[in-house]
Design a protein around this motif. Structure first.
Motif, PDB file in Angstrom:
ATOM      1  N   LEU A  99       0.813  -1.215   0.000  1.00 56.46           N
ATOM      2  CA  LEU A  99       0.000   0.000   0.000  1.00 56.46           C
ATOM      3  C   LEU A  99       0.848   1.268   0.000  1.00 56.46           C
ATOM      4  CD1 LEU A  99      -2.955  -0.885   2.399  1.00 56.46           C
ATOM      5  CD2 LEU A  99      -2.665  -1.372  -0.036  1.00 56.46           C
ATOM      6  N   LYS A 100       2.026   1.195  -0.631  1.00 61.51           N
ATOM      7  CA  LYS A 100       2.890   2.376  -0.645  1.00 61.51           C
ATOM      8  C   LYS A 100       2.270   3.549  -1.375  1.00 61.51           C
ATOM      9  CE  LYS A 100       5.591   0.685  -4.607  1.00 61.51           C
ATOM     10  NZ  LYS A 100       6.960   0.296  -5.056  1.00 61.51           N
ATOM     11  N   MET A 101       1.326   3.279  -2.309  1.00 62.37           N
ATOM     12  CA  MET A 101       0.685   4.371  -3.047  1.00 62.37           C
ATOM     13  C   MET A 101      -0.237   5.208  -2.167  1.00 62.37           C
ATOM     14  SD  MET A 101      -1.126   1.397  -3.259  1.00 62.37           S
ATOM     15  CE  MET A 101      -0.632   0.551  -4.764  1.00 62.37           C
ATOM     16  N   PHE A 102      -0.494   4.757  -0.931  1.00 63.90           N
ATOM     17  CA  PHE A 102      -1.363   5.491  -0.016  1.00 63.90           C
ATOM     18  C   PHE A 102      -0.578   6.267   1.052  1.00 63.90           C
ATOM     19  CE2 PHE A 102      -3.879   2.029  -1.731  1.00 63.90           C
ATOM     20  CZ  PHE A 102      -5.099   2.642  -2.006  1.00 63.90           C
ATOM     21  N   LEU A 103       0.726   6.093   1.104  1.00 66.94           N
ATOM     22  CA  LEU A 103       1.513   6.675   2.189  1.00 66.94           C
ATOM     23  C   LEU A 103       1.563   8.199   2.143  1.00 66.94           C
ATOM     24  CD1 LEU A 103       4.539   4.213   2.433  1.00 66.94           C
ATOM     25  CD2 LEU A 103       2.682   4.523   4.097  1.00 66.94           C
ATOM     26  N   GLU A 104       1.510   8.771   0.962  1.00 72.33           N
ATOM     27  CA  GLU A 104       1.626  10.228   0.839  1.00 72.33           C
ATOM     28  C   GLU A 104       0.277  10.943   0.856  1.00 72.33           C
ATOM     29  OE1 GLU A 104       4.593  11.584   1.015  1.00 72.33           O
ATOM     30  OE2 GLU A 104       5.439   9.553   1.124  1.00 72.33           O
ATOM     31  N   ASP A 105      -0.792  10.214   1.027  1.00 74.21           N
ATOM     32  CA  ASP A 105      -2.119  10.831   1.039  1.00 74.21           C
ATOM     33  C   ASP A 105      -2.290  11.737   2.260  1.00 74.21           C
ATOM     34  OD1 ASP A 105      -2.604   9.349  -1.195  1.00 74.21           O
ATOM     35  OD2 ASP A 105      -4.190   8.103  -0.336  1.00 74.21           O
ATOM     36  N   ASP A 106      -3.089  12.757   2.100  1.00 73.83           N
ATOM     37  CA  ASP A 106      -3.395  13.652   3.226  1.00 73.83           C
ATOM     38  C   ASP A 106      -4.331  12.999   4.231  1.00 73.83           C
ATOM     39  OD1 ASP A 106      -1.836  15.711   2.169  1.00 73.83           O
ATOM     40  OD2 ASP A 106      -3.502  16.523   1.006  1.00 73.83           O
ATOM     41  N   TYR A 107      -5.107  12.034   3.776  1.00 69.14           N
ATOM     42  CA  TYR A 107      -6.101  11.406   4.644  1.00 69.14           C
ATOM     43  C   TYR A 107      -5.931   9.882   4.600  1.00 69.14           C
ATOM     44  CZ  TYR A 107      -8.180  16.032   4.344  1.00 69.14           C
ATOM     45  OH  TYR A 107      -8.376  17.385   4.390  1.00 69.14           O
ATOM     46  N   LEU A 108      -6.239   9.239   5.702  1.00 66.95           N
ATOM     47  CA  LEU A 108      -6.062   7.794   5.805  1.00 66.95           C
ATOM     48  C   LEU A 108      -7.033   7.053   4.890  1.00 66.95           C
ATOM     49  CD1 LEU A 108      -5.721   7.415   9.695  1.00 66.95           C
ATOM     50  CD2 LEU A 108      -3.879   7.259   7.990  1.00 66.95           C
ATOM     51  N   PRO A 109      -6.585   5.929   4.322  1.00 68.17           N
ATOM     52  CA  PRO A 109      -7.472   5.138   3.473  1.00 68.17           C
ATOM     53  C   PRO A 109      -8.458   4.314   4.290  1.00 68.17           C
ATOM     54  CG  PRO A 109      -5.375   4.026   3.707  1.00 68.17           C
ATOM     55  CD  PRO A 109      -5.237   5.348   4.425  1.00 68.17           C
ATOM     56  N   SER A 110      -9.458   3.801   3.598  1.00 68.31           N
ATOM     57  CA  SER A 110     -10.399   2.840   4.173  1.00 68.31           C
ATOM     58  C   SER A 110     -10.508   1.668   3.204  1.00 68.31           C
ATOM     59  CB  SER A 110     -11.774   3.485   4.382  1.00 68.31           C
ATOM     60  OG  SER A 110     -11.700   4.540   5.317  1.00 68.31           O
ATOM     61  N   ALA A 111     -11.005   0.538   3.695  1.00 65.58           N
ATOM     62  CA  ALA A 111     -11.085  -0.652   2.846  1.00 65.58           C
ATOM     63  C   ALA A 111     -12.383  -1.404   3.106  1.00 65.58           C
ATOM     64  CB  ALA A 111      -9.900  -1.583   3.114  1.00 65.58           C
ATOM     65  N   LEU A 112     -12.851  -2.087   2.093  1.00 64.12           N
ATOM     66  CA  LEU A 112     -13.964  -3.014   2.276  1.00 64.12           C
ATOM     67  C   LEU A 112     -13.536  -4.389   1.783  1.00 64.12           C
ATOM     68  CD1 LEU A 112     -15.415  -3.467  -0.738  1.00 64.12           C
ATOM     69  CD2 LEU A 112     -16.370  -1.233  -0.211  1.00 64.12           C
ATOM     70  N   PHE A 113     -14.210  -5.419   2.279  1.00 70.79           N
ATOM     71  CA  PHE A 113     -13.835  -6.806   2.021  1.00 70.79           C
ATOM     72  C   PHE A 113     -15.017  -7.541   1.396  1.00 70.79           C
ATOM     73  CE2 PHE A 113     -11.206  -5.130   5.342  1.00 70.79           C
ATOM     74  CZ  PHE A 113      -9.943  -5.617   5.052  1.00 70.79           C
TER      75      PHE A 113
END
Length: 226
Positions: A99-113
């Motif tokens: 998930l390195k593509m999410f490290l520079e985001d201003d806001y935390l990611p969320s996920a669904l399964f």
């Protein structure tokens, strides 16, 4: 089956399946369950120029839609993937390097399964059958009857299962609108009609291309370009 209180450090990421523009989709194992994890980029409050009266967070839109569809039995009947749960605003540093593509985001990611469905392909002319098209049409009708407008009902959002001659699965509800019971706004009515018009266009043009028999997308190609 439902996954609750997921610890991101306990997720084993096997491989990335897709990378849509605003998310990433992985095959993962969580508590010995192999499933699909769709990770959405986080977002903050609406900007001043964005609508203030409706939800814009695609994770909220998609997870809310799946919850409604599951309540109405569409997950159990296989019309949409089986929704297992979600994980809100987690630290992507706990799922590296995937998930390195999410490290520079201003806001935390969320996920669904979602329950993993093997042997799937996007609906197109190569796997078209009249029965699959019939189920394509009845699927969007069932989704609307459950009070959900898909928002982007193009063929790439629909999967056929290659080992099942009839099954068609609708997915990717990150533009969906889940309607309030007994109260549908004019904006939502327009979106439901937009869904119907686009799906009718896919049906008519794919039927025409299929009947011609040369295996080439001509009338329907506009629906496969985006």
């Amino acid at each position: 089956m439902e996954l609750k209180d997921i610890d991101p450090s306990g997720i084993y990421l096997q491989e990335r399946l897709f990378k849509p523009r605003y998310s990433a989709v992985f095959l993962v194992t969580v508590r010995d369950v192999t499933c699909v994890m769709k990770v959405h980029h986080g977002r903050g409050p609406p900007e001043y120029y964005e609508p203030q009266d409706r939800e814009l967070d695609i994770h909220v839109l998609e997870s809310t839609a799946y919850i409604r569809l599951k309540e109405r039995g569409l997950c159990e009947r296989g019309i949409v993937p089986y929704y297992l749960g979600s994980m809100r605003k987690f630290d992507p540093a706990l799922c590296q390097p995937h998930l390195k593509m999410f490290l520079e985001d201003d806001y935390l990611p969320s996920a669904l399964f979602l329950r993993y469905i093997p042997n799937q392909q996007s609906l197109d002319l190569s796997n078209y059958t009249p029965q699959r098209m019939k189920n394509f049409m009845s699927g969007i009708e069932e989704i609307h009857n459950a009070g959900v407008s898909h928002g982007d009902p193009k063929p790439r959002k629909v999967m056929v299962i290659t080992v099942d001659p009839e099954r068609v699965v609708w997915m990717d509800f990150d533009r969906a609108e889940t309607l309030e019971e007994g109260h549908i706004t004019e904006w939502q009515k327009r979106h439901l009609q937009d869904d119907k018009d686009l799906v009718d266009g896919v049906r008519i043009t794919l039927e025409t291309d299929y009947a011609r028999g040369d295996g080439k997308l001509q009338e329907s190609i506009v629906f496969f370009c985006s």
